[in-house]
Write a protein that holds these residues in place. Structure first.
Motif, short mmCIF file in Angstrom:
data_model
loop_
_atom_site.label_atom_id
_atom_site.label_comp_id
_atom_site.label_asym_id
_atom_site.label_seq_id
_atom_site.Cartn_x
_atom_site.Cartn_y
_atom_site.Cartn_z
N SER A 123 0.83 -1.20 0.00
CA SER A 123 0.00 0.00 0.00
C SER A 123 0.87 1.25 0.00
O SER A 123 0.57 2.22 -0.70
CB SER A 123 -0.92 0.03 1.21
N LYS A 124 1.91 1.23 0.78
CA LYS A 124 2.82 2.37 0.85
C LYS A 124 3.46 2.63 -0.51
O LYS A 124 3.54 3.77 -0.97
CB LYS A 124 3.90 2.09 1.90
N GLN A 125 3.91 1.56 -1.16
CA GLN A 125 4.54 1.70 -2.47
C GLN A 125 3.54 2.19 -3.51
O GLN A 125 3.87 3.04 -4.34
CB GLN A 125 5.17 0.38 -2.89
N MET A 126 2.32 1.66 -3.46
CA MET A 126 1.28 2.08 -4.41
C MET A 126 0.94 3.56 -4.20
O MET A 126 0.85 4.32 -5.17
CB MET A 126 0.03 1.21 -4.24
N ARG A 127 0.77 3.98 -2.96
CA ARG A 127 0.46 5.39 -2.67
C ARG A 127 1.58 6.30 -3.18
O ARG A 127 1.32 7.37 -3.72
CB ARG A 127 0.27 5.61 -1.17
N PHE A 128 2.82 5.87 -3.00
CA PHE A 128 3.95 6.67 -3.46
C PHE A 128 3.85 6.91 -4.97
O PHE A 128 3.99 8.05 -5.43
CB PHE A 128 5.27 5.96 -3.12
N LEU A 130 1.17 6.61 -6.94
CA LEU A 130 -0.04 7.36 -7.28
C LEU A 130 0.14 8.85 -6.97
O LEU A 130 -0.33 9.70 -7.72
CB LEU A 130 -1.25 6.80 -6.55
N GLN A 131 0.81 9.17 -5.88
CA GLN A 131 1.06 10.57 -5.54
C GLN A 131 2.02 11.24 -6.53
O GLN A 131 1.98 12.45 -6.69
CB GLN A 131 1.62 10.70 -4.13
N GLN A 136 -3.03 3.89 -11.92
CA GLN A 136 -3.04 2.66 -11.11
C GLN A 136 -2.47 1.50 -11.91
O GLN A 136 -1.75 0.66 -11.36
CB GLN A 136 -4.46 2.35 -10.65
#
Length: 156
Positions: A123-128, A130-131, A136
């Protein structure tokens, strides 16, 4: 002691000698220094006519500076904030779409390097990603290390 004050044209040329600017951005900067009787729009028209101010060069410059670190969504938003829209924006978006997964993989690899072991880290890597403005789909492909197969649809 300071030198003589620059004219509006001199100030514009100094800004353009440092880096490319969009018409909107340069107009905002020059408006702060415009005095009674100065016509900023006429000056911008003159600069465009002499090819000192170019939207195409500005777009290329921004893409070169931002594409290695940011995704399509973030780059497109920045271009829109600089007054680039219409056909030029659509053409740039199409050109960036081809390389988004590879760019996302490079950014992911530089930051994390290894596939996440647990859901919290994923989740942390995905949020990084996406930000940073990546889609996606590109973020998912980057996290799986599959940028080479991003465009392939024959495997299905």
């Amino acid at each position: 002691m300071r030198g003589p004050a620059l004219s509006l044209k001199g100030r514009a040329l100094r800004y353009l000698s440092m880096r490319e600017h969009s018409r909107l951005e340069l107009g905002r900067k020059l408006a702060r220094y415009a005095e009674e009787g100065d016509d900023v729009n006429a000056l911008l028209d003159f600069l465009e006519k002499n090819n000192w101010l170019s939207q195409e060069r500005f777009c290329e410059s921004l893409l070169n500076r931002r594409s290695a670190r940011f995704g399509n969504n973030r780059i497109m938003a920045e271009l829109q904030s600089h007054g680039v829209n219409g056909e030029a924006l659509a053409g740039l978006k199409a050109g960036l779409a081809d390389s988004e997964a590879a760019r996302a993989s490079d950014v992911w690899r530089r930051k994390f390097g290894t596939v996440a072991a647990d859901a919290a880290e994923r989740s942390k890597q995905m949020r990084f990603l996406l930000q940073r403005g990546f889609s996606q789909r590109a973020a998912r492909v980057a996290m799986q290390g599959l940028e080479e197969t991003f465009g392939d649809h024959d495997d299905a």
